[in-house]
Design a protein around this motif. Structure first.
Motif, mmCIF file in Angstrom:
data_model
loop_
_atom_site.group_PDB
_atom_site.id
_atom_site.type_symbol
_atom_site.label_atom_id
_atom_site.label_comp_id
_atom_site.label_asym_id
_atom_site.label_seq_id
_atom_site.Cartn_x
_atom_site.Cartn_y
_atom_site.Cartn_z
ATOM 1 N N LYS A 1 0.736 -1.147 0.061
ATOM 2 C CA LYS A 1 0.088 0.046 0.204
ATOM 3 C C LYS A 1 0.733 1.402 0.067
ATOM 4 O O LYS A 1 0.491 2.346 -0.273
ATOM 5 C CB LYS A 1 -0.936 0.094 1.213
ATOM 6 N N GLU B 1 11.372 13.607 -17.474
ATOM 7 C CA GLU B 1 11.043 13.812 -18.851
ATOM 8 C C GLU B 1 9.309 14.000 -18.790
ATOM 9 O O GLU B 1 8.794 14.633 -19.857
ATOM 10 C CB GLU B 1 11.196 12.347 -19.442
ATOM 11 N N TRP C 1 17.537 8.234 -28.260
ATOM 12 C CA TRP C 1 18.740 7.075 -28.246
ATOM 13 C C TRP C 1 19.718 7.281 -29.173
ATOM 14 O O TRP C 1 19.605 7.475 -30.289
ATOM 15 C CB TRP C 1 18.023 5.931 -28.725
ATOM 16 N N MET D 1 8.912 10.275 -25.519
ATOM 17 C CA MET D 1 8.055 9.717 -24.745
ATOM 18 C C MET D 1 6.966 10.766 -24.401
ATOM 19 O O MET D 1 7.439 11.681 -23.748
ATOM 20 C CB MET D 1 8.596 8.694 -23.732
ATOM 21 N N ARG E 1 2.839 6.907 -23.556
ATOM 22 C CA ARG E 1 2.606 6.158 -22.059
ATOM 23 C C ARG E 1 1.379 5.417 -21.839
ATOM 24 O O ARG E 1 1.090 4.547 -21.006
ATOM 25 C CB ARG E 1 2.626 7.757 -21.038
ATOM 26 N N GLU F 1 12.280 -0.442 -23.367
ATOM 27 C CA GLU F 1 13.506 0.711 -23.616
ATOM 28 C C GLU F 1 14.025 0.791 -22.123
ATOM 29 O O GLU F 1 15.079 1.079 -22.007
ATOM 30 C CB GLU F 1 12.831 1.949 -24.014
ATOM 31 N N LEU F 2 13.324 0.620 -20.952
ATOM 32 C CA LEU F 2 13.844 0.657 -19.774
ATOM 33 C C LEU F 2 14.729 -0.491 -19.477
ATOM 34 O O LEU F 2 15.679 -0.407 -18.874
ATOM 35 C CB LEU F 2 12.507 0.603 -18.740
ATOM 36 N N LEU G 1 12.747 -3.171 -8.495
ATOM 37 C CA LEU G 1 12.299 -2.239 -7.796
ATOM 38 C C LEU G 1 12.254 -1.028 -8.643
ATOM 39 O O LEU G 1 11.540 -0.012 -8.785
ATOM 40 C CB LEU G 1 12.911 -2.134 -6.447
ATOM 41 N N ILE G 2 13.615 -0.618 -9.293
ATOM 42 C CA ILE G 2 13.885 0.349 -10.068
ATOM 43 C C ILE G 2 12.605 0.551 -11.118
ATOM 44 O O ILE G 2 11.976 1.424 -11.542
ATOM 45 C CB ILE G 2 15.182 0.556 -10.724
ATOM 46 N N ALA H 1 9.283 1.434 -9.449
ATOM 47 C CA ALA H 1 9.339 2.796 -9.418
ATOM 48 C C ALA H 1 9.198 3.926 -10.515
ATOM 49 O O ALA H 1 8.206 4.791 -10.828
ATOM 50 C CB ALA H 1 10.589 3.308 -8.660
ATOM 51 N N THR H 2 9.934 3.350 -11.599
ATOM 52 C CA THR H 2 9.571 4.036 -12.624
ATOM 53 C C THR H 2 8.284 4.077 -13.459
ATOM 54 O O THR H 2 7.677 5.011 -13.682
ATOM 55 C CB THR H 2 10.615 3.653 -13.731
ATOM 56 N N ARG I 1 5.491 3.399 -11.817
ATOM 57 C CA ARG I 1 4.721 4.342 -11.192
ATOM 58 C C ARG I 1 4.756 5.736 -11.289
ATOM 59 O O ARG I 1 3.983 6.485 -11.406
ATOM 60 C CB ARG I 1 5.138 4.237 -9.479
ATOM 61 N N VAL I 2 5.923 6.113 -11.763
ATOM 62 C CA VAL I 2 6.226 7.487 -12.221
ATOM 63 C C VAL I 2 5.211 7.725 -13.593
ATOM 64 O O VAL I 2 4.585 8.754 -13.994
ATOM 65 C CB VAL I 2 7.740 7.745 -12.856
ATOM 66 N N TRP I 3 5.359 6.628 -14.673
ATOM 67 C CA TRP I 3 4.568 6.889 -15.833
ATOM 68 C C TRP I 3 3.077 6.763 -15.299
ATOM 69 O O TRP I 3 2.293 7.457 -15.883
ATOM 70 C CB TRP I 3 4.592 5.554 -16.540
ATOM 71 N N GLY I 4 2.406 6.019 -14.207
ATOM 72 C CA GLY I 4 1.262 6.344 -13.821
ATOM 73 C C GLY I 4 0.270 5.561 -14.580
ATOM 74 O O GLY I 4 0.529 4.935 -15.581
ATOM 75 N N GLY J 1 -4.991 -6.373 -1.016
ATOM 76 C CA GLY J 1 -4.899 -4.978 -0.963
ATOM 77 C C GLY J 1 -5.573 -4.349 -2.121
ATOM 78 O O GLY J 1 -5.295 -3.063 -2.279
ATOM 79 N N ALA J 2 -6.291 -4.987 -3.028
ATOM 80 C CA ALA J 2 -6.789 -4.324 -3.897
ATOM 81 C C ALA J 2 -8.089 -3.467 -3.366
ATOM 82 O O ALA J 2 -8.860 -4.025 -2.112
ATOM 83 C CB ALA J 2 -7.666 -5.319 -4.972
#
Lengths: 117, 906
Positions: A2, A63, A72, B1, B6, B16-17, B55-56, B59-60, B62-65, B411-412
């Motif tokens: 969460k 970005e 790239w 991007m 997205r 790409e990531l 994890l990276i 996190a990334t 999550r940034v994209w949303g 957790g949904a």
């Protein structure tokens, strides 16, 4: 899971500060992720070591905000890597952040010095 | 991007990531190697320094949303996957919803076209028709001089006069065939009043309506112009012939304007001054007027409708001015009336303004309550379909209880799950809406065309699915989707996690774990509601079907089986009054000579043809009308052989014969209704009546016969011999020895041989005409039965589905019971009883509504008393028997459960 909190650094840097550092690095030209990390490390005299765990999310966040753009390209070693470059909006944001940081650090320094005196 | 990638190119972003991370690790490794570390160590070291790539990535990402759209797309794919696994539920749900939505869309299209749509003119709300408000029903038409005085009184408001539509012979080219077209006569102010401009050329103005018979100009409608002249601009100046008179085309009306009549679009407009030239002789009432002389200057011939356009603020003023003028004229006439009561009634007449922005529509006038009733029925069908789907979704949600419990505990968010379930419902309803739209589009025009054709003889009303209908469909779909999707979704996620995860897989109870077979209260309620609504609809179907049955078994009073009815138009064929004495006998002789014809007769009005003619102001010797009573007969002018030809029975006196000629005393035959009304107790034979003087003697009485509608009571009617009256006959009745259809092909050439220029409109067996008079009722009965059957099917599907699901759920329990000694019969009867209990509950709920609804319908129905016990019983019986069949199969399956297998399924 969460928790929505960002991935924590080893050295606790405010999210905005990390963004500012990245943007500053990019002033000198576009760079890929590894290069940015190296630049921050060497530029700060080995004091600031960015966790990649926060670097890449930060780059993508920047970005998304429109302050950097990615592309790239081929590196010097003929390797394909994703280069990030500063945009005009990013440049403006950097200036604003720099001003804010100077204000903040002056204020904190003033407080600390007074405390010492 | 950017935001686009997205949303839609997640795969590419992920790749790409990955690539970025790989490159980073490669660079770091190389740097370490350059620094002197051994290769293997450097790789590990680089990876350690990098951190956890997973994890990276998280996190990334999550940034994209997660955008809403991506979530919706994901939910849709999930729903589709679920359906692939169990297509039955989805199929039934979509089918029942499609039928419900389709029926609603079709019905609403009709309601929209008939009741809601306005004429395509600017501010239709300002358009009115002038009506007379009077205590006794009066003909709602005006004479041309009356129109002129009202127009002048109402100025500066725009006032115009128009006639009804007349079918006339129109020839559009030198060598072209004559065809029938819809022609309307209008005053010069017409186009200015309705504010319709021209597409080409010009429209009629006041200058086109000054001199009697002096303006042979015409304006075409846009559709007519497109069809006959290919939409070419060269049509201006072209001539067409209307009933033999040459008219010059001066313009084409703007596109989209089809005239003032909904079911009969106008093809040509001509000035009113040309009335006698084109021999317009319909829809008029004459008080001692000369109907064969031009009508325009006569004050005694009332034949026009008056249109008015006025802004809301000027409306009262204009009306007052017109009423003042009317009162002034009436006062002058009232002087001459002796009876004070009649005088006061005359002076009490006022003009009122009737909103006319929607034009005139026979469908609207006759069928509005029926259309609204059908709309209500179809809405009930949709509710039943929704209840069905809700039940199916509820049932399926039970099966997914464990999955939902696991997801919730991981957790949904509850709202997220509800959103997912709701998305699935909306997907269901969207597919159903599209299918329903298609269905509606295919069926609605066919149905409406049949109704309109039976009313007007033309099938011109086209129902298009316009934007309003589309919006309606989408609204209905969304509301239904939320209606049947939300409640199950909320209920499904209200799961007691603790107990759910602990219990064994198969032994899941209902949501509330209540006793009884149908452990869910919502399912019980839904089934009962479905049954109640189905009762209403089946009751409606039964009532309408009985109505149709009663109507079609009415004795019309004449012989339908062996009579051929020919509609002729001697007026538009150029026949004159003095040719009449020769015309009749010669035509009849020619037709009688045809093989298969036993007798023939002429009449002014045909049977079941929509023709009606009546006169009032009749004085009957020996009858004193009560004050204010109007003595009015319906009338028909027939040849001597009419009664035996159409098979009407003479019950007293004699038929017309050769002795009744021009120079002999006037005679008439009356019907029993007239005798009952005006000659109660007296023998009518020999009595006299007439307009000024009682100069017509009654020589015979015939049994009552319906003329145009089986529904209305038979009116007092008098038949006069054609030989004694100079009246044009419009119908030729032919009695045949064999089937009428076979003789039809021989009759037409016989007529053509006698009078080649005689226009023959239609030749149809009388039975067909009578049948098509009941066509609207037939269609309504068909539709109502369809809805009733649909409701029945849906309710049964619902009952079947829910019972099946319950049986499947309780398989283990049944197994235990049977292992403990319960007999299959007990199980079966137990399940059946529970189902029947629900059905009875539904019937009990629906009963008062059904009674109330049938009372409300009774006024519009024929021969069906309110709350007919037999209809109710029939409906209830039908419902119960079919519902119990629906529950029987799952119950039987339950009784066949093998206890060993069932228990092992734990």
């Amino acid at each position: 899971m969460k928790s929505d909190g960002p991935y924590k650094n080893r050295i606790e840097l405010l999210q905005g500060t990390l963004d500012m550092l990245i943007l500053q690095v990019l002033v000198w030209g576009s760079q890929h992720g590894y290069g940015i990390a190296q630049a921050i490390r060497s530029g700060s005299g080995e004091v600031l070591q960015i966790e990649t765990g926060s670097l890449y999310p930060a780059l993508h966040r920047l970005e998304k905000q429109g302050w950097v753009k990615s592309e790239w390209k081929q590196t010097d070693n003929n390797q394909r890597a994703k280069f990030y470059g500063l945009t005009a909006a990013g440049r403006k944001h950097l200036t604003a952040e720099q001003t804010r940081w100077n204000q903040m650090s002056a204020a904190i320094a003033g407080l600390m010095n007074r405390g010492e005196a | 991007m950017n935001w686009f990638s997205r949303l839609f190119c997640r795969a590419r972003l992920n790749r790409e990531l990955e690539e970025e991370i790989r490159v980073h690790l490669a660079m770091d490794t190389r740097a370490r190697v350059e620094r002197g570390e051994p290769a293997a160590v450097s790789r590990i070291g680089a990876r350690r320094d990098f951190g956890n790539p997973l994890l990276i990535k998280e996190a990334t990402r999550r940034v994209w949303g997660f955008s809403t759209l991506e979530v919706v797309v994901r939910d849709l794919r999930f729903a589709l996957r679920q359906w692939k696994r169990g297509p039955g539920v989805a199929f039934i749900a979509i089918l029942s919803l499609a039928l419900g939505i389709g029926a609603n869309t079709a019905m609403f299209s009709v309601v929209n076209a008939v009741l809601l749509r306005s004429l395509p003119v600017p501010t239709p709300g300002e358009l009115y028709r002038v009506r007379i408000d009077s205590r006794i029903p009066v003909p709602q038409r005006y004479s041309y001089p009356q129109f002129q005085s009202l127009r002048d009184a109402a100025s500066p408001a725009a006032v115009a006069a128009m006639s009804q539509i007349a079918r006339m012979n129109v020839t559009t080219g030198a060598n072209a065939q004559a065809e029938r077209a819809n022609v309307q006569l209008v005053s010069g102010e017409f186009f200015r009043t309705v504010e319709v401009g021209e597409e080409v050329g010009r429209v009629l103005t006041e200058a086109d309506n000054r001199v009697l018979d002096g303006h042979p100009v015409a304006v075409l409608s846009h559709a007519f112009w497109r069809d006959r002249f290919g939409g070419s601009d060269g049509v201006i100046g072209h001539t067409i012939a209307i009933n033999g008179i040459r008219f010059t085309i001066v313009g084409v009306a703007a596109q989209g304007f089809k005239g003032m009549f909904l079911e009969t679009p106008t093809d040509v407009w001509i000035p009113m001054m040309m009335q006698s030239d084109v021999r317009y002789h319909e829809h008029f009432s004459s008080a001692n007027g000369a109907s064969d002389r031009p009508w325009v200057p006569q004050d005694q011939v009332a034949w026009v409708d008056i249109l008015l356009r006025t802004a809301p603020q000027a409306e009262a003023q204009t009306l007052a001015a017109m009423n003042a003028e009317v009162h002034r004229r009436l006062a002058a006439t009232a002087e001459s009336i002796g009876d004070p009561q009649q005088r006061s009634m005359l002076l009490a007449r006022r003009l009122v303004l009737q909103p006319f922005g929607q034009g005139q529509s026979r469908l609207r006038d006759r069928f509005t309550p029926l259309l609204l009733t059908l709309m209500g029925m179809v809405a009930l069908v949709l509710i039943i379909a929704c209840a069905n789907t809700a039940n199916l979704l509820l049932a399926r949600a039970t099966a997914r209880q464990r999955e939902i419990a696991v997801r919730l505990s991981l957790g949904a968010g509850r709202r997220r799950l509800i959103q997912q379930l709701l998305t699935e419902s909306l997907l269901l309803v969207s597919i159903a809406a599209v299918a329903g739209l298609l269905l509606a589009h295919l069926t609605v025009n066919a149905i409406v065309a049949t109704i309109v054709e039976s009313l007007t003889g033309q099938s011109a009303l086209l129902i298009s699915l316009d934007s309003r209908v589309l919006v309606f469909t989408i609204a209905v779909a969304v509301v239904s989707g939320v209606l049947f999707g939300l409640a199950p979704a909320i209920r499904a996620t209200r799961v007691d996690l603790d107990s759910m995860l602990k219990t064994a897989a198969r032994a899941v109870q209902g949501f509330s774990g209540r006793r009884g077979f149908f452990a869910w209260a919502p399912a019980k309620v839904l089934i009962s509601v479905q049954v109640a609504l189905s009762l209403l609809l089946v009751m409606g179907a039964v009532l309408f079907s009985r109505n149709l049955y009663n109507l079609s078994h009415v004795n019309w009073g004449f012989d339908q089986s062996r009579v051929l009815s020919v509609s002729i138009d001697p007026v538009n064929s150029g026949l004159t009054v003095d040719q009449l004495p020769v015309f009749g006998p010669r035509l009849l002789d020619q037709v009688r000579a045809v093989r298969g014809v036993s007798s023939a007769a002429l009449a002014e009005c045909g049977l079941a043809d929509g023709c009606q003619s009546s006169s009032n102001g009749i004085h009957i010797s020996g009858y004193q009308p009560s004050p204010g009573e109007e003595v009015r007969f319906q009338e028909n002018f027939v040849s001597a052989s009419y009664l035996p030809t159409v098979g009407m029975t003479l019950v007293a006196g004699r038929n017309f014969d050769r002795g009744d000629r021009r120079d002999t005393p006037r005679v008439a035959i009356v019907n029993q209704a007239l005798v009952r009304r005006y000659f109660a107790g007296r023998d009518p034979i020999g009595q006299r009546f007439g307009y000024e003087t009682p100069d017509t003697q009654i020589i015979g009485v015939i049994a009552d016969a319906h003329l145009n509608s089986a529904r209305e009571p038979v009116a007092p009617m008098a038949y006069y011999p054609l030989e004694q009256n100079a009246v044009f006959p419009f119908s030729l009745e032919v009695r045949t020895t064999s089937a009428p259809e076979q003789v039809a092909s021989a009759v037409r050439p016989a007529i053509a041989e006698a009078f080649p220029r005689l226009v023959v409109e239609r030749i149809t067996p009388l039975a067909v005409r009578v049948e098509s008079a009941a066509s609207p009722d037939r269609i309504v009965a068909l539709l109502a039965s369809g809805f009733g059957a649909l409701a029945l099917v849906l309710a049964c599907i619902g009952l079947y589905g829910v019972t099946s699901y319950a049986v499947v759920r309780r398989t283990s329990e049944i197994g235990v019971r049977m292992a403990l000694g319960a007999r299959p019969g007990t199980i079966l009867s137990g399940i059946l009883c529970e189902s029947l209990l629900l059905v009875c509950a539904g019937l009990a709920i629906g009963l008062p509504f059904a009674i109330w609804a049938s009372k409300a319908l009774a006024s519009g129905l024929f021969g069906v008393g309110p709350a007919q016990l037999s209809s109710l019983t029939l409906a209830a019986f039908l419902l119960t028997s079919i519902a119990s069949l629906a529950a029987l199969f799952p119950a039987w399956r339950a009784s066949r459960v093998n206890p060993v297998v069932a228990l092992r399924q734990q």
